[in-house]
Design a protein around this motif. Sequence first.
Motif, mmCIF file in Angstrom:
data_model
loop_
_atom_site.group_PDB
_atom_site.id
_atom_site.type_symbol
_atom_site.label_atom_id
_atom_site.label_comp_id
_atom_site.label_asym_id
_atom_site.label_seq_id
_atom_site.Cartn_x
_atom_site.Cartn_y
_atom_site.Cartn_z
ATOM 1 N N UNK A 44 0.845 -1.189 0.000
ATOM 2 C CA UNK A 44 0.000 0.000 0.000
ATOM 3 C C UNK A 44 0.887 1.247 0.000
ATOM 4 N N UNK A 45 1.873 1.231 0.889
ATOM 5 C CA UNK A 45 2.760 2.382 1.023
ATOM 6 C C UNK A 45 3.563 2.631 -0.241
ATOM 7 N N UNK A 46 4.091 1.554 -0.830
ATOM 8 C CA UNK A 46 4.922 1.702 -2.022
ATOM 9 C C UNK A 46 4.139 2.277 -3.195
ATOM 10 N N UNK A 47 2.827 2.001 -3.236
ATOM 11 C CA UNK A 47 2.030 2.463 -4.369
ATOM 12 C C UNK A 47 1.638 3.922 -4.238
ATOM 13 N N UNK A 48 1.793 4.473 -3.020
ATOM 14 C CA UNK A 48 1.416 5.872 -2.819
ATOM 15 C C UNK A 48 2.242 6.787 -3.725
ATOM 16 N N UNK A 49 3.564 6.526 -3.740
ATOM 17 C CA UNK A 49 4.457 7.419 -4.480
ATOM 18 C C UNK A 49 4.123 7.477 -5.971
ATOM 19 N N UNK A 50 4.086 6.328 -6.682
ATOM 20 C CA UNK A 50 3.772 6.419 -8.115
ATOM 21 C C UNK A 50 2.396 7.012 -8.399
ATOM 22 N N UNK A 51 1.413 6.722 -7.548
ATOM 23 C CA UNK A 51 0.077 7.255 -7.811
ATOM 24 C C UNK A 51 0.018 8.754 -7.545
ATOM 25 N N UNK A 52 0.768 9.205 -6.528
ATOM 26 C CA UNK A 52 0.822 10.640 -6.262
ATOM 27 C C UNK A 52 1.457 11.346 -7.457
ATOM 28 N N UNK A 53 2.499 10.729 -7.997
ATOM 29 C CA UNK A 53 3.177 11.306 -9.157
ATOM 30 C C UNK A 53 2.235 11.353 -10.350
ATOM 31 N N UNK A 54 1.487 10.268 -10.557
ATOM 32 C CA UNK A 54 0.548 10.176 -11.666
ATOM 33 C C UNK A 54 -0.512 11.275 -11.544
ATOM 34 N N UNK A 55 -1.038 11.445 -10.312
ATOM 35 C CA UNK A 55 -2.078 12.451 -10.101
ATOM 36 C C UNK A 55 -1.532 13.851 -10.345
ATOM 37 N N UNK A 56 -0.231 14.052 -9.995
ATOM 38 C CA UNK A 56 0.358 15.385 -10.140
ATOM 39 C C UNK A 56 0.663 15.702 -11.596
ATOM 40 N N UNK A 57 1.023 14.685 -12.395
ATOM 41 C CA UNK A 57 1.463 14.958 -13.758
ATOM 42 C C UNK A 57 0.364 14.764 -14.793
ATOM 43 N N UNK A 58 -0.586 13.857 -14.534
ATOM 44 C CA UNK A 58 -1.657 13.616 -15.505
ATOM 45 C C UNK A 58 -2.964 14.162 -14.936
ATOM 46 N N UNK A 59 -3.441 15.307 -15.425
ATOM 47 C CA UNK A 59 -4.655 15.897 -14.861
ATOM 48 C C UNK A 59 -5.851 14.940 -14.948
ATOM 49 N N UNK A 60 -5.924 14.158 -16.023
ATOM 50 C CA UNK A 60 -7.067 13.251 -16.198
ATOM 51 C C UNK A 60 -7.117 12.229 -15.069
ATOM 52 N N UNK A 61 -5.937 11.772 -14.629
ATOM 53 C CA UNK A 61 -5.885 10.784 -13.555
ATOM 54 C C UNK A 61 -6.433 11.384 -12.269
ATOM 55 N N UNK A 62 -6.037 12.622 -12.013
ATOM 56 C CA UNK A 62 -6.518 13.298 -10.805
ATOM 57 C C UNK A 62 -8.023 13.490 -10.878
ATOM 58 N N UNK A 63 -8.522 13.803 -12.094
ATOM 59 C CA UNK A 63 -9.952 14.007 -12.269
ATOM 60 C C UNK A 63 -10.723 12.709 -11.993
ATOM 61 N N UNK A 64 -10.092 11.572 -12.283
ATOM 62 C CA UNK A 64 -10.731 10.273 -12.032
ATOM 63 C C UNK A 64 -10.727 9.918 -10.556
ATOM 64 N N UNK A 65 -10.096 10.762 -9.746
ATOM 65 C CA UNK A 65 -10.060 10.487 -8.307
ATOM 66 C C UNK A 65 -8.845 9.692 -7.897
#
Lengths: 392, 246
Positions: free
Chosen positions: A235-256
């Motif tokens: 769970x912890x390890x996945x936080x970093x890549x997903x945070x990066x994804x949300x920060x760089x891909x606006x569509x990902x952030x929009x999907x929640x």
Amino acid sequence: MTDNSTPPSSRHVIDRLGIVIFALAIAGLFCPFVLFRANRIVAGEARYVLDALPGWPGYFLLAVLGTGAVLALLRLDARLRLAVSFAALAILAVGLGWAVNSVTPEGDKISRTAPALGFWLELLAFGLLAADSVVRLGLKPLSRIALLVAVGLAIATILLSGIWSDLSVLREYANRADVFWREAATHITLALGSLVAAALVGLPLGIVIHPTRRLRAVVTGLLSAVQTIPSIALFGLLIAPLAWLAATVPAAAALGIAGIGAAPAMLALFLYALMPVVSNTLAGLDAVPSAANEAARGMGMTDAERLLQVQLPLAFPSILAAIRIVLVQNIGLATVAALIGGGGFGVFVFQGVGQTAMDLVLLGAVPTVALAFASAVLLDAAVELVSVKGRT
Amino acid sequence: MKIKALSRLAVLILLGVFLARPDWFGWLFAPLTRNGQAAIYTQNSLLNLTLNHLAIVAAATLAGSIVAIGLAVLVTRPAGREFLPLSRTLANAGQTFPPVAVLALAVPVLGFGTAPTLLALFLYGLLPIFENALAGLASVSPDVQEAARGTGMTDGQRLLRVELPLALPTIIAGIRISAIISMGTATIGSTVAASTLGETIIAGLINSNLAFVAQGALVVGALAIIVNTSLFAIERHFSRYRQDQR
């Protein structure tokens, strides 16, 4: 063993497991039945059955439990033993409600009364008796499901009747009923959503890698490595890549999708679920008899037809067994999601641990266990049903 | 095969260096921090946490193995056979309990700290070992049993020289599964104040410092993989030995 010394005549009358059940049930009668606390924080005062239920209700409860304990000792028909256990459990449940009601002062809303050791011992004793009777009866899958539904309905009736409404766990529930159902929905979404995703990905993946030995070794090796990583670490390890994804891909952030919350939890549960699905798909396909394959080829089936009409139906019980493993595993693991803000029943468990409030822990743990147990019984029965069908 | 062994050794060495000198790796974790947070967890030394973590898992697994194998032997003897169907069902049903729930429910009995974690790991770890020990003992064929009886072995000799050795690979597989589950549950144990590697992860989650989360997670993950592959190697060794004996 204890009854080696008893004369042979009584060996046929006394049940060995019954001795254990008898000892537990009798010990339980001499232990505190409920624990009363004037409010959430103060230390509890133990109340025995006769303190909590003065007069005939207390004697009645003691008499029922004592009789049940003696009956458990005897070698009776399994159906009769099941009936005894259910009767004792039902009276125990109602007795708990009465005891809590009578201990709680009139109109009081801040006191907390919880079941104590005596109750748990009785529950354990007659729960064991019920489990043993069910095992000895060797029930067919459909009867097991019917029994599960009946027990579920009985518990629902008790909950809805309000007999238990003064129980500490239910007071915690009443204080946060909205949150409870929201977290329940989150928990089920996490467990089922990741299961569906894993089935949609794992099944085709298993089919594709099945013929190639090299690919199989690589994929199963990788997936079993994931399986060994502790849940909270993944769970912890996945936080970093997903945070990066949300920060760089606006569509990902929009999907929640965000670093903290349900997204890493869902992804981690999905990754854990892949391994059983893929490996059982492989095992199921491996187990298809070569004669069946030959016959299908001889009938002029194409590879796709053979897959859909012969191989997958034959591999289905094995795949369903994977679904069972994954669902039970996911329901348990989803509790950890609360640590990364993913919600679910774990919210209550970890809040309860933080506040040393046992009732809160139980509010999270009991539904989780009930959900996992019910899914296990249901899917075990389903696996047995499809396996039997496949054989005829 | 050589590449596999070499990569395993490389992971082990890398882990050792990281645990001994975590500050050398600060640059690696710095990009995960924000607003000048510390990149390396220093509240407690990572080496101590790792050793504690391993000690808790080892103690619980050892105790669990002894009790579970003992119980499995008991219920497969004639005197205990009456308990076999029920104990199998209980072990099966017990595994539907999430480890987190077992851990949380151990707290009121034992308070906070290492003790509830140990108890939860022990109780939960029993189940896979017990189940596998039962499967292993059941897989010993009646022919082999008969042959052993024919050579004049007593019941005790048969158990120690025939049944347990033949069941050993399956039992070790159970111990491996149990140890891996315990590695994970011990991590969650830090939510009840056990001093394990989960401490760094929880600290990271509370302070939203991903560097702490990542280093805790990486160390636990690497340890789990090392423990898994080593126990798997032992399991393979014994099953090969078992085949040679035939």
